[in-house]
Design an enzyme around this catalytic site. Structure first.
Site, PDB file in Angstrom:
ATOM      1  CG  ASP A  94      -3.653   0.237   5.543  1.00 26.35           C
ATOM      2  OD1 ASP A  94      -4.791   0.632   5.254  1.00 26.35           O
ATOM      3  OD2 ASP A  94      -2.936   0.791   6.387  1.00 26.35           O
ATOM      4  N   GLY A  96      -6.966  -1.650   6.858  1.00 28.81           N
ATOM      5  CA  GLY A  96      -7.546  -1.013   8.038  1.00 28.81           C
ATOM      6  C   GLY A  96      -7.446  -1.867   9.283  1.00 28.81           C
ATOM      7  CG  ASP A 268       3.754   0.985   4.804  1.00 31.09           C
ATOM      8  OD1 ASP A 268       3.132   1.739   5.583  1.00 31.09           O
ATOM      9  OD2 ASP A 268       3.787  -0.255   4.965  1.00 31.09           O
ATOM     10  CB  CYS A 306      20.643  15.978   0.583  1.00 39.10           C
ATOM     11  SG  CYS A 306      18.965  15.787  -0.060  1.00 39.10           S
TER      12      CYS A 306
END
Length: 373
Positions: A94, A96, A268, A306
């Site tokens: 990214d 910042g 994200d 899981c």
């Protein structure tokens, strides 16, 4: 040709969600995808080898934090983030912008850029679109983000309008400054707060700049879920169909599913690692706060459905013991499981798109997880 390209494989007949593949200089990844966040060139508690074991195909790192520590020159000398952290799969950095604007009282915004003081030692720094492109070039990620201004929520219309217009001007400067186009692709970021008119204007202006991919920024900043979904409903269709669509900072299971339904390809969030370190785990039956006393004699696995390394080997009682004692292994195990859970969730989402059953999958998942639509 752009360093990063998008291949649309299938559209879900039930929802319109996209199944695709993003190609980068460090390999390809299937979408929709969740990207673990490695803020300081590391996903907290996980080695690169362990990330591969849970099938993480792309990770994210942070320009602001890597600029301050260890510094762009050190990362560049190591061969970029890939060489520095021994990760040979795709990386996204990214710009910042979000971190700088989160500093609030420690920063000043001008047309040129942002002057801010480090959260570490108070030293003064300046980020401009040009300097951020230079930093991201040295960090060497496959996908780099334009320097943008992330307006807070709530914010007045006039403020958000000026902020969005500045973001567009900065995006143009980023594109002019970004020359390493064969090895890195620069994505533009659509802003505009919660105002439909501004989101549409931002999307249309950025499309004219013809970036290889586009992101939606400024969401998941405190607004109610229904407002975020509404913004996605009218913003995502404006994004080019032949390029990746990235929703920044979003990572709860419901947001991932709803985002995919609305045509988003990439997500994200620090959520799985952050809540894991605090002793909360994601399971198919909802969140479990593992530090609670009721799990002290619970010798079942974290999630009955899981099959990750953690669930195959350790009980809730043992992991609770580790967390309560402050043992590092406890934080690693909860982080491992949470990341695996979201990466596996996206595999299920992709399969549901392939089967034209994503809406049905959502309803079944919500029922079990404890969500209401």
């Amino acid at each position: 040709m752009a360093a990063v390209t998008y291949e649309l494989i299938k559209t879900c007949k039930q929802t319109g969600a996209r199944l695709g593949k993003v190609h980068t200089p460090h390999g390809s990844f299937d979408t929709p995808v969740f990207m673990p966040v490695g803020t300081l060139a590391t996903v907290k508690g996980m080695s690169p080898e362990e990330l591969k074991e849970i099938d993480a195909r792309i990770i994210l790192s942070n320009t602001y934090h890597c600029y301050l520590r260890p510094g762009q020159d050190i990362v560049k000398q190591a061969g970029g983030l890939h060489g520095f952290m021994n990760w040979d799969r795709p990386i996204l950095t990214d710009s910042g912008g979000f971190q700088v604007f989160s500093l609030s009282g420690l920063r000043k915004i001008t047309e040129e850029g942002v002057t801010f003081r480090s959260h570490l030692d108070g030293s003064k720094h300046v980020f401009t679109p040009e300097s951020v492109m230079d930093i991201e070039n040295d960090l060497g990620a496959d996908i780099i983000m334009a320097f943008d201004e992330c307006a807070p929520y709530p914010a007045e219309y006039d403020y958000v309008k000026k902020s969005m217009e500045r973001t567009t001007r900065w995006a143009k400067r980023c594109k002019e400054a970004h020359t390493n186009t064969e090895k890195q692709s620069l994505f533009g970021i659509i802003q505009g707060g919660m105002y439909k008119e501004l989101r549409i204007e931002s999307a249309n202006q950025l499309k004219e700049l013809d970036f290889p991919g586009y992101a939606i920024g400024g969401l998941s900043v405190g607004e109610p879920a229904e407002i975020m979904y509404e913004v996605l409903d009218y913003t995502a269709p404006l994004m080019p169909a032949d390029k990746p669509r990235y929703l920044m900072g979003v990572g709860t299971p419901d947001y991932l599913i709803e985002g995919a339904i609305r045509g988003i390809d990439m997500f994200d969030c620090v959520l799985p690692t952050r809540i894991g370190r605090n002793g909360t785990v994601l399971t198919s039956n909802g969140r479990v706060i593992i530090r609670d006393a009721k799990y002290s004699r619970d010798f079942s696995k974290l999630d009955p459905e899981c099959d990750c390394y953690v669930c195959r080997n350790y009980s809730r009682a043992y992991i609770r013991h580790l967390i309560k004692c402050g043992e590092l292994l406890g934080l690693r195990l909860t982080t491992w499981h949470n990341l695996y859970f979201l990466i596996n969730l996206m595999k299920q989402v992709r399969q549901a798109i392939m089967d034209d059953k994503l809406a049905s999958f959502r309803d079944e998942f919500y029922l079990k997880y404890g969500y209401t639509k």
